[in-house]
Design an enzyme around this catalytic site. Sequence first.
Site, PDB file in Angstrom:
ATOM      1  N   CYS A  59      57.140  70.539  93.381  1.00 52.87           N
ATOM      2  CA  CYS A  59      57.406  69.182  92.907  1.00 52.87           C
ATOM      3  C   CYS A  59      56.096  68.650  92.320  1.00 52.87           C
ATOM      4  O   CYS A  59      55.257  69.447  91.881  1.00 52.87           O
ATOM      5  CB  CYS A  59      57.966  68.291  94.009  1.00 52.87           C
ATOM      6  SG  CYS A  59      56.812  67.897  95.341  1.00 52.87           S
ATOM      7  N   ARG A  65      59.169  65.980  98.119  1.00 54.77           N
ATOM      8  CA  ARG A  65      60.340  66.818  97.897  1.00 54.77           C
ATOM      9  C   ARG A  65      60.117  68.282  98.264  1.00 54.77           C
ATOM     10  O   ARG A  65      60.927  68.883  98.988  1.00 54.77           O
ATOM     11  CB  ARG A  65      60.797  66.704  96.435  1.00 54.77           C
ATOM     12  CG  ARG A  65      61.393  65.357  96.083  1.00 54.77           C
ATOM     13  CD  ARG A  65      61.542  65.168  94.581  1.00 54.77           C
ATOM     14  NE  ARG A  65      60.228  65.000  93.940  1.00 54.77           N
ATOM     15  CZ  ARG A  65      60.053  64.793  92.644  1.00 54.77           C
ATOM     16  NH1 ARG A  65      61.109  64.749  91.834  1.00 54.77           N
ATOM     17  NH2 ARG A  65      58.845  64.630  92.141  1.00 54.77           N
ATOM     18  N   ASP A 173      80.028  85.944  93.301  1.00 54.81           N
ATOM     19  CA  ASP A 173      80.825  86.472  94.409  1.00 54.81           C
ATOM     20  C   ASP A 173      79.892  87.165  95.402  1.00 54.81           C
ATOM     21  O   ASP A 173      79.252  88.167  95.055  1.00 54.81           O
ATOM     22  CB  ASP A 173      81.853  87.456  93.857  1.00 54.81           C
ATOM     23  CG  ASP A 173      82.806  87.965  94.928  1.00 54.81           C
ATOM     24  OD1 ASP A 173      83.775  88.647  94.553  1.00 54.81           O
ATOM     25  OD2 ASP A 173      82.602  87.706  96.119  1.00 54.81           O
TER      26      ASP A 173
END
Length: 252
Positions: A59, A65, A173
């Site tokens: 960040c 953050r 997936d």
Amino acid sequence: MTDVRAVGPWADHAGAGSLRGAAAGAVMPLATRSGRPVPRPYYGGAEPRHGAFKILYVCTGNVCRSPIAERLTRHELTDRLGSRAGDILVESAGTWGHEGAPMESNAAEVLVEYGADSGGFVGRELLDEHVIGADLVLTATRDHRAQVISMGHAAGLRTFTLKEFTRLVKAIDPATLPEAAESPAEVAERARVLVRAAAALRGWLLAATPEADEVDDPYGAPLGMFRNCGEEIFDALDPIVTALTGVARVTV
């Protein structure tokens, strides 16, 4: 299943600070299983990486953050992998890092509320060595992403905003990833395949708006804003850690 691959139009979608131009040489795996892409061991011209898998959060100041993301990730890895959590290393730094500074007190409070460890944190300014050593760089904003990529070190295909990477990971997936296994080498290989698959999807799966891929800076804000930021980061991390480890978060 037919194996079909095609070059993706990353450059057509590239904007200021975007990785997509950097990823123009990558391959989009069009063959699918369950309607989602099958990752392939493709490196886009970069040298294959070895050793423990390392995540770097970036960040601006490395006091809000990115420390929250770093410590929440470590916490979630420990919850899911136990003693094997060290198979994935997690660090952070800031593009204008407050070198040697502690994290913001409100950031530390948010971590405590999640049960994560906030102790012993020391801010760092982003250096070349941090980028070189990272297998996956996750930034708070697109500007941070652009700054990391501008440093070179073939970082384009392994640097994403945090929320961008989450969005891409959700489209992969998990059955197409290597099995989550016991050895550090196998854990690292699963993680590296995940990063390559996400890079291949960039330019094909776009955010609703560019800002949707960013986490706003709570620096100087009251605790409530830090809590909102922590929740945003935690929600983005959950699918990533699940995909990296093959272990879903246990909810009570």
